[in-house]
Design a protein around this motif. Structure first.
Motif, PDB file in Angstrom:
ATOM      1  N   ALA A 153      28.218 -46.329  49.689  1.00  0.00           N
ATOM      2  CA  ALA A 153      27.559 -46.258  48.847  1.00  0.00           C
ATOM      3  C   ALA A 153      27.486 -44.579  48.198  1.00  0.00           C
ATOM      4  O   ALA A 153      27.590 -43.936  49.141  1.00  0.00           O
ATOM      5  N   ALA A 154      27.183 -44.505  46.923  1.00  0.00           N
ATOM      6  CA  ALA A 154      27.274 -42.962  46.635  1.00  0.00           C
ATOM      7  C   ALA A 154      26.337 -42.832  45.346  1.00  0.00           C
ATOM      8  O   ALA A 154      26.014 -43.859  44.702  1.00  0.00           O
ATOM      9  N   MET A 155      25.961 -41.448  45.218  1.00  0.00           N
ATOM     10  CA  MET A 155      25.136 -41.260  43.969  1.00  0.00           C
ATOM     11  C   MET A 155      25.450 -40.244  43.326  1.00  0.00           C
ATOM     12  O   MET A 155      25.663 -39.031  44.122  1.00  0.00           O
ATOM     13  N   VAL A 156      25.594 -40.252  41.973  1.00  0.00           N
ATOM     14  CA  VAL A 156      26.011 -38.776  41.284  1.00  0.00           C
ATOM     15  C   VAL A 156      25.149 -38.473  40.092  1.00  0.00           C
ATOM     16  O   VAL A 156      25.413 -39.371  39.164  1.00  0.00           O
ATOM     17  N   ASP A 157      24.597 -37.516  39.969  1.00  0.00           N
ATOM     18  CA  ASP A 157      23.696 -37.093  38.867  1.00  0.00           C
ATOM     19  C   ASP A 157      24.875 -35.928  38.263  1.00  0.00           C
ATOM     20  O   ASP A 157      24.815 -34.903  38.919  1.00  0.00           O
ATOM     21  N   MET A 158      25.447 -36.562  37.314  1.00  0.00           N
ATOM     22  CA  MET A 158      26.637 -35.736  36.479  1.00  0.00           C
ATOM     23  C   MET A 158      25.920 -34.199  36.029  1.00  0.00           C
ATOM     24  O   MET A 158      25.055 -34.069  35.530  1.00  0.00           O
ATOM     25  N   PRO A 159      26.751 -33.221  36.514  1.00  0.00           N
ATOM     26  CA  PRO A 159      26.253 -31.773  36.158  1.00  0.00           C
ATOM     27  C   PRO A 159      26.197 -31.730  34.821  1.00  0.00           C
ATOM     28  O   PRO A 159      27.082 -32.299  33.925  1.00  0.00           O
ATOM     29  N   TYR A 160      25.199 -30.831  34.315  1.00  0.00           N
ATOM     30  CA  TYR A 160      25.291 -30.511  32.802  1.00  0.00           C
ATOM     31  C   TYR A 160      24.224 -29.398  32.908  1.00  0.00           C
ATOM     32  O   TYR A 160      23.516 -29.093  33.778  1.00  0.00           O
ATOM     33  N   ASN A 161      24.194 -28.555  31.659  1.00  0.00           N
ATOM     34  CA  ASN A 161      23.281 -27.492  31.324  1.00  0.00           C
ATOM     35  C   ASN A 161      22.867 -27.567  29.892  1.00  0.00           C
ATOM     36  O   ASN A 161      23.494 -28.148  28.998  1.00  0.00           O
ATOM     37  N   VAL A 196      17.714 -44.344  44.784  1.00  0.00           N
ATOM     38  CA  VAL A 196      18.312 -44.597  46.053  1.00  0.00           C
ATOM     39  C   VAL A 196      18.082 -46.099  46.593  1.00  0.00           C
ATOM     40  O   VAL A 196      19.063 -46.805  47.150  1.00  0.00           O
ATOM     41  N   ASN A 197      17.089 -46.759  45.909  1.00  0.00           N
ATOM     42  CA  ASN A 197      16.881 -48.061  46.123  1.00  0.00           C
ATOM     43  C   ASN A 197      17.908 -48.974  45.517  1.00  0.00           C
ATOM     44  O   ASN A 197      18.245 -49.832  45.851  1.00  0.00           O
ATOM     45  N   VAL A 198      18.242 -48.553  44.417  1.00  0.00           N
ATOM     46  CA  VAL A 198      19.305 -48.926  43.425  1.00  0.00           C
ATOM     47  C   VAL A 198      20.802 -49.007  44.247  1.00  0.00           C
ATOM     48  O   VAL A 198      21.530 -50.007  44.271  1.00  0.00           O
ATOM     49  N   MET A 199      20.972 -47.728  44.608  1.00  0.00           N
ATOM     50  CA  MET A 199      22.278 -47.220  45.327  1.00  0.00           C
ATOM     51  C   MET A 199      22.394 -48.171  46.595  1.00  0.00           C
ATOM     52  O   MET A 199      23.433 -48.881  46.976  1.00  0.00           O
ATOM     53  N   ALA A 200      21.250 -48.315  47.486  1.00  0.00           N
ATOM     54  CA  ALA A 200      21.253 -48.934  48.871  1.00  0.00           C
ATOM     55  C   ALA A 200      20.193 -49.655  49.207  1.00  0.00           C
ATOM     56  O   ALA A 200      19.175 -49.355  49.797  1.00  0.00           O
ATOM     57  N   PRO A 201      19.989 -50.972  48.489  1.00  0.00           N
ATOM     58  CA  PRO A 201      18.998 -52.018  48.651  1.00  0.00           C
ATOM     59  C   PRO A 201      18.738 -52.094  50.017  1.00  0.00           C
ATOM     60  O   PRO A 201      17.779 -52.326  50.566  1.00  0.00           O
ATOM     61  N   VAL A 202      19.652 -52.210  50.939  1.00  0.00           N
ATOM     62  CA  VAL A 202      19.581 -52.119  52.516  1.00  0.00           C
ATOM     63  C   VAL A 202      20.030 -51.180  53.019  1.00  0.00           C
ATOM     64  O   VAL A 202      21.226 -50.683  52.771  1.00  0.00           O
ATOM     65  N   ARG A 205      30.293 -48.691  45.648  1.00  0.00           N
ATOM     66  CA  ARG A 205      29.144 -48.734  45.011  1.00  0.00           C
ATOM     67  C   ARG A 205      28.741 -47.459  44.657  1.00  0.00           C
ATOM     68  O   ARG A 205      28.595 -46.776  45.733  1.00  0.00           O
ATOM     69  N   ALA A 206      28.049 -47.201  43.432  1.00  0.00           N
ATOM     70  CA  ALA A 206      27.595 -45.991  43.077  1.00  0.00           C
ATOM     71  C   ALA A 206      26.836 -45.947  41.939  1.00  0.00           C
ATOM     72  O   ALA A 206      26.798 -46.944  40.946  1.00  0.00           O
ATOM     73  N   VAL A 207      25.683 -45.052  41.923  1.00  0.00           N
ATOM     74  CA  VAL A 207      24.807 -44.895  41.040  1.00  0.00           C
ATOM     75  C   VAL A 207      25.179 -43.876  40.260  1.00  0.00           C
ATOM     76  O   VAL A 207      25.201 -42.667  40.969  1.00  0.00           O
ATOM     77  N   VAL A 208      25.441 -43.682  38.748  1.00  0.00           N
ATOM     78  CA  VAL A 208      25.680 -42.544  38.176  1.00  0.00           C
ATOM     79  C   VAL A 208      24.730 -42.386  36.998  1.00  0.00           C
ATOM     80  O   VAL A 208      24.340 -43.217  36.417  1.00  0.00           O
TER      81      VAL A 208
END
Length: 323
Positions: free
Chosen positions: A250-258, A176-182, A281-284
């Motif tokens: 900003a956005a964050m996506v943990d790509m789905p997997y199994n 979250v800090n990487v995605m949105a430092p402020v 801006r996004a963290v993938v």
């Protein structure tokens, strides 16, 4: 170093610590939080003109608000006599911070005594009202007020609902800090929010964020977790991220997997194109290194990256910015 610190109205010293499996993530978080404000950095220690609450980061162990700087401990002790206004109304103790230049245990205690004895006020070693930090960095001596993290986020470690392979509270908080430092004025989204691990860390920092997931079971779990920590269940909605409308900062996506199947490349590309449409801006996060090229095809440039390891389980993390 003395002049470099003196040139700024206020300078803060931060110490941080991480396990070797999280060292890359810790470094990525520090780069995002401090950017070009770093005046000096070495392993586990940095000086910055930027003020950040130490509880923001799961890796920070201390912030010291520097009040005095000198070329020797004797010079600093002479200055310490003017600390009366700072410690007024508080008991205090002086603690040598070991992250800087190396000294023996006996030398550290002697430094504490010589500086502490010059400060007017009531010294209290067991439960002081204020802790003053003393440190030497490359021969530059500094004295300041110590601020320690409360670690309130530890309450998020054991949620009512969770995936065994979901992001840990520590990793989610750092990302979250990487995605949105402020966080002030930033609107964010986690369009594959799962059980809401990222949402809870972001909300606890005051970030305006919404969650979405295509899996009804995940939404049910996320709402249970949000309510458990006092947040509104309506912050998460059921639906495909490719159908999500609006614009976010900003956005964050943990790509789905199994463990049994891999999300088809075409679907990954579609998701990343939707992400590009939603936020500049996004963290993938992904278990597949090949996602790197699909990020570029979506229109992003990768400005930073790291890996998170837990045994043989590896996650790749990319900070993506619109070109």
């Amino acid at each position: 170093m003395v002049q470099r610190v003196a040139d700024h109205k206020q300078v803060y010293l931060y110490s941080y610590n991480s396990h070797e499996t999280e060292a890359e993530l810790c470094g990525m978080e520090m780069r995002a939080l401090f950017g070009g404000s770093v005046l000096y950095e070495r392993e586990s220690l940095l000086l910055s003109s930027r003020q950040i609450e130490p509880d923001r980061s799961p890796f920070m162990t201390l912030r010291m608000d520097i009040r005095m700087v000198a070329r020797s401990v004797e010079e600093l002790a002479d200055q310490a006599g003017t600390m009366e206004a700072i410690v007024s109304g508080h008991s205090f103790k002086v603690v040598f911070i070991k992250s800087g230049d190396s000294y023996t245990y006996e030398e550290q205690r002697a430094f504490e005594r010589v500086v502490g004895s010059r400060i007017p006020g009531r010294r209290e070693m067991k439960k002081p009202g204020m802790t003053l930090g003393l440190i030497a960095v490359q021969g530059t001596w500094m004295l300041g007020i110590c601020r320690f993290p409360e670690r309130a986020w530890h309450a998020h470690i054991h949620k009512p609902q969770n995936y065994s392979t979901g992001l840990s509270a520590k990793a989610a908080r750092a990302l979250v800090n990487v995605m949105a430092p402020v966080v002030h004025g930033v609107r964010a989204v986690d369009p594959c929010c799962g059980m809401g691990n990222v949402l809870i860390e972001a909300l606890s920092m005051g970030l305006d964020i919404r969650g979405r997931d295509i899996n009804p079971l995940a939404i049910r779990g996320a709402r249970t977790n949000l309510l458990h920590y006092g947040y509104k269940a309506e912050l998460v909605t059921l639906g495909d991220m490719n159908e999500l409308q609006g614009h976010f900062d900003a956005a964050m996506v943990d790509m789905p997997y199994n463990l049994c199947s891999v999300l088809p490349a075409e679907e990954q590309e579609r998701m990343l194109s939707s992400l590009y449409r939603l936020a500049p801006r996004a963290v993938v996060v992904s278990t597949e290194e090949e996602v790197r090229e699909r990020i570029r095809l979506a229109g992003y440039r990768i400005s930073d990256e790291c890996t998170i390891r837990k045994g043989s389980f590896v996650r790749h993390v990319w900070l993506c910015e619109a070109t």
